[in-house]
Enzyme design. Structure first.
Site, PDB file in Angstrom:
ATOM      1  N   GLU A  11      -6.763   4.527  -5.545  1.00  0.00           N
ATOM      2  CA  GLU A  11      -8.069   4.844  -5.102  1.00  0.00           C
ATOM      3  C   GLU A  11      -8.675   6.180  -5.487  1.00  0.00           C
ATOM      4  O   GLU A  11      -7.804   7.066  -5.513  1.00  0.00           O
ATOM      5  CB  GLU A  11      -7.873   4.690  -3.474  1.00  0.00           C
ATOM      6  CG  GLU A  11      -8.884   4.693  -2.805  1.00  0.00           C
ATOM      7  CD  GLU A  11      -8.890   5.057  -1.606  1.00  0.00           C
ATOM      8  OE1 GLU A  11      -9.487   4.722  -0.610  1.00  0.00           O
ATOM      9  OE2 GLU A  11      -7.593   5.659  -1.245  1.00  0.00           O
TER      10      GLU A  11
ATOM     11  N   HIS B 299     -11.227  -2.286   3.528  1.00  0.00           N
ATOM     12  CA  HIS B 299     -10.897  -2.042   5.209  1.00  0.00           C
ATOM     13  C   HIS B 299     -11.718  -0.684   5.522  1.00  0.00           C
ATOM     14  O   HIS B 299     -11.398  -0.172   6.714  1.00  0.00           O
ATOM     15  CB  HIS B 299      -9.373  -1.846   5.488  1.00  0.00           C
ATOM     16  CG  HIS B 299      -8.760  -0.618   4.535  1.00  0.00           C
ATOM     17  ND1 HIS B 299      -8.803  -0.588   3.610  1.00  0.00           N
ATOM     18  CD2 HIS B 299      -8.129   0.464   5.257  1.00  0.00           C
ATOM     19  CE1 HIS B 299      -8.063   0.565   2.944  1.00  0.00           C
ATOM     20  NE2 HIS B 299      -7.877   1.039   4.004  1.00  0.00           N
ATOM     21  N   ASP B 300     -12.154   0.135   4.620  1.00  0.00           N
ATOM     22  CA  ASP B 300     -12.935   1.403   4.788  1.00  0.00           C
ATOM     23  C   ASP B 300     -14.386   1.224   5.057  1.00  0.00           C
ATOM     24  O   ASP B 300     -15.267   2.440   5.032  1.00  0.00           O
ATOM     25  CB  ASP B 300     -12.659   2.495   3.896  1.00  0.00           C
ATOM     26  CG  ASP B 300     -11.097   2.759   4.093  1.00  0.00           C
ATOM     27  OD1 ASP B 300     -10.290   2.716   5.075  1.00  0.00           O
ATOM     28  OD2 ASP B 300     -10.648   3.101   2.806  1.00  0.00           O
TER      29      ASP B 300
ATOM     30  N   ASP C   8       0.964  -1.212  -0.066  1.00  0.00           N
ATOM     31  CA  ASP C   8       0.077  -0.174   0.108  1.00  0.00           C
ATOM     32  C   ASP C   8       0.820   1.291   0.094  1.00  0.00           C
ATOM     33  O   ASP C   8       1.718   1.323   0.899  1.00  0.00           O
ATOM     34  CB  ASP C   8      -0.932  -0.093   1.177  1.00  0.00           C
ATOM     35  CG  ASP C   8      -2.323   0.604   1.252  1.00  0.00           C
ATOM     36  OD1 ASP C   8      -2.299   1.557   0.450  1.00  0.00           O
ATOM     37  OD2 ASP C   8      -3.126  -0.228   1.447  1.00  0.00           O
TER      38      ASP C   8
ATOM     39  N   ASP D 207      -2.784   4.724  -2.617  1.00  0.00           N
ATOM     40  CA  ASP D 207      -3.871   5.251  -1.661  1.00  0.00           C
ATOM     41  C   ASP D 207      -4.195   6.824  -2.148  1.00  0.00           C
ATOM     42  O   ASP D 207      -3.312   7.570  -2.694  1.00  0.00           O
ATOM     43  CB  ASP D 207      -3.292   5.575  -0.167  1.00  0.00           C
ATOM     44  CG  ASP D 207      -4.047   5.983   0.811  1.00  0.00           C
ATOM     45  OD1 ASP D 207      -5.111   5.147   1.022  1.00  0.00           O
ATOM     46  OD2 ASP D 207      -4.057   7.147   1.485  1.00  0.00           O
TER      47      ASP D 207
END
Ligand code: TEU
Length: 620
Positions: A274, A351-352, A109, A216
């Site tokens: 993202e 995970h969000d 990440d 990210d």
């Protein structure tokens, strides 16, 4: 092998990552190997065979770098060190090796929109206005209101509630942070800063054999440079949502193209970025057009945001949605690449967000939980694009119990929104926010993985205090139980991930056509191979490939998104069959593999769908 080794590509030219199955590991909650209640890299390595057996091709590991953990590692203080509870740089090397020997790959990440305030770059930057790294972050002078009080440079609201600016006493200026005040934004306008990012983060890990990055907040590197107030859309607050000020800014495509050509392409690294606040296909395509050489893939969030009350202030005020709304979003993001050189992704968890089976399925009984988790699995596995799974999705992990109070929530975003509601003093706002958190909070996907029915669910040794509480239902929902159950969600995932690969021209690369768009309970669509029928499918299971007069191979997917039995549309009709054409059931969520292959002969109506049943019919 899971199909990565076809360098020539399925169509002779498709890159390997299009038909690969990616799996996101949230390291703090995957597997603890050393008894501190916090997952770690050796723990992950001990489970690599589990992932390989599932059919995973690529592991995406959420941040494991040195970090004060203000935002679970999305606040990096040293990109070249590993946060000690996760392990060491050598453990990452061992993980790369463990993946590669199995024909799998590893992506990390990459969090380079911001660093931690503890990063050496920020420490230098904030040390004085004349420091050479001052302009590696975004510093602005204060404004003063009519009463002479100091106020931030703009009225922007950050993601985690509150302003995007924090005052620095030492140098008497504000710094910008779109997320927590511990996460100052890097200034990509500085060429020296960009070069340091490429070298310090990307090249460092690619040199060590990592295969690419999940990137990210990739569309926030270029901000509009005017730094003016956003228009007031929330009169009750001093802070206003302002994504138009800092998302998809004027130099964003230049920056991403540069990053790719300088730091990713030389290593053949795969990239998935993202892309929030970008709901129009015309805005997304430039990021994923292969000719543009920016990103291989992006995550577009319209589907996964369903139910949220918006991205900023009202995010956790739950807004119910209908199946037709969901289908329209899926259809939009399935078809936007057709006829272009772009690509898309498929995912329903990360995970969000809350767990998919809790948000889109039905957990009201064990039977409905199992049926709906499988139907969601079949839905995902039959969609076009690169498939991303999130840890625990494959065993139908659910949201945290509704009985758990706010004390069980750990996420900075959840806690800040809850505190904001409390500060409002309005009981209804507090109750609404708690209700929204129970469905949507980022915490739900972050509780420890349920491996087995031993104390601590096999995530950590018995007696260890885990960093988040283990789900109350771990004895019923765990991987060990499902591994030995032929009818389990886990075994269903294994089966359909293989089918997805075997018939990749339909499922990974096929065109998508929505059927019954207005139906409130059934989600149905046609997937069609981009190629004319040929004999390229192996003749397996006694089912011969039947030519169908040059008709393209197609699948009709019918999914019952309800707990009621539903009439099914006439599948033969959808295929526009001749009398002697055979329509075959490829898979049903309610059958074992052995039952598959039932044909829908001439004059045979399509049987009704059982509660939460999903099926795929094919014309070959
Ligand atoms: O999230 C970026 C982001 O803007 C949102 O999509 C995210 O879902 C968040 O909930 C906003 O409300 C990424 C990471 O995935 C997230 O975990 C981090 O907190 C964030 O960046 C900051 O690094």
């Amino acid at each position: 092998m899971n199909g990565l080794h076809h360098e020539n590509g399925y169509l002779g030219k498709e890159p390997w990552w299009k038909d690969a199955t990616f799996y996101q590991v949230y390291p703090a909650s995957f597997k603890d190997s050393d008894g501190d209640g916090w997952g770690d890299i050796p723990g992950l390595i001990s489970k690599i065979d589990y992932l390989h057996d599932l059919g995973v091709d690529v592991v995406w590991l959420s941040p494991v770098f040195e970090s004060p953990q203000a935002d679970m590692g999305y606040d990096v203080s040293d990109y070249q060190k590993i946060y000690a509870p996760y392990g060491t740089v050598e453990d990452v090397d061992a993980l790369v090796e463990a993946c590669h020997v199995r024909g799998m790959k590893l992506i990390l990440d990459l969090v380079v929109n911001h660093t931690s305030i503890e990063h050496g770059w920020f420490k230098e930057s904030r040390s004085s206005k004349t420091n050479p790294k001052r302009d590696w972050y975004i510093w602005k002078p204060a404004r003063y209101n009519s009463e002479g009080q100091r106020i931030p440079p703009t009225n922007w609201r950050g993601y985690f509630a509150g302003p995007t600016w924090t005052w620095d006493e030492h140098t008497q200026e504000y710094y910008l942070h779109l997320y927590a005040s511990e996460q100052p934004d890097l200034n990509w306008e500085s060429e020296a800063c960009r070069e340091a990012i490429y070298d310090n983060t990307m090249r460092f890990w690619l040199e060590r054999g990592v295969d690419g990055f999940r990137i990210d907040t990739v569309n926030k590197y270029s901000k509009r440079t005017e730094y003016v107030d956003a228009s007031i859309t929330d009169p009750s607050s001093t802070c206003q949502p302002a994504p138009e000020m800092w998302c998809n800014g004027p130099r964003i495509h230049e920056f991403i193209h540069e990053m790719r050509t300088k730091a990713l392409e030389p290593y053949g690294a795969v990239s998935v970025g993202e892309l929030s606040n970008t709901p129009h296909p015309s805005q997304v395509l430039p990021y994923v057009s292969s000719a543009a050489r920016e990103l291989d893939m992006v995550f577009e969030f319209s589907m996964i945001r369903l139910g949220t009350g918006g991205m900023f202030g009202p995010k956790y005020t739950y807004v119910p949605f209908t199946l037709p709304q969901m289908k329209a979003i899926v259809a939009k993001w399935q078809t936007f690449i057709e006829g272009t050189d772009g690509w898309t992704t498929v995912f329903c968890e990360n995970h969000d967000n809350g767990r998919a089976v809790s948000r889109f399925g039905d957990c009201s009984t064990p039977e409905l939980w199992q049926a709906s988790a499988k139907t969601l699995a079949l839905w995902q596995a039959t969609l076009t694009g690169t498939l991303f799974l999130y840890q625990g999705q494959e065993i139908g992990m659910t949201n945290m119990p509704a009985t758990w109070g706010i004390d069980k929530y750990k996420d900075v975003e959840s806690l800040n929104f809850y505190a904001e509601a409390v500060a409002s003093g309005d009981q209804k706002t507090i109750a609404d926010t708690m209700h929204g958190l129970r469905i949507l909070a980022r915490d739900h996907s972050r509780i420890p993985f349920q491996w087995d029915d031993s104390p601590n669910a096999g995530f950590a040794e018995k007696g260890v205090k885990t960093w988040m509480q283990i789900h109350d239902e771990y004895r019923d929902i765990n991987a060990a139980k499902q591994l030995v159950d032929q009818d389990s969600i886990l075994n269903f995932y294994k089966r359909i991930l293989q089918l997805r690969k075997k018939y990749k021209d339909l499922f990974v690369f096929g065109t998508f056509r929505l059927l019954q768009g207005e139906h409130k309970a059934i989600f149905s669509y046609v997937k069609e191979s981009p190629h004319e029928t040929s004999n390229s499918y192996p003749q397996t299971n006694g089912h011969s490939v039947n030519g169908h007069d040059g008709r393209k191979r197609a699948a009709v997917v019918v999914l019952n998104f309800s707990k009621d039995k539903q009439e099914c549309l006439d599948v033969r009709d959808v295929f526009d069959c001749n009398d002697n054409d055979t329509i075959r059931l490829l898979v049903s969520t309610q059958h074992n593999e052995d039952d598959e292959g039932l044909t829908l002969g001439k004059n045979t109506s399509t049987p009704a769908l059982q509660p939460w049943e999903g099926r795929v019919y094919v014309n070959f």
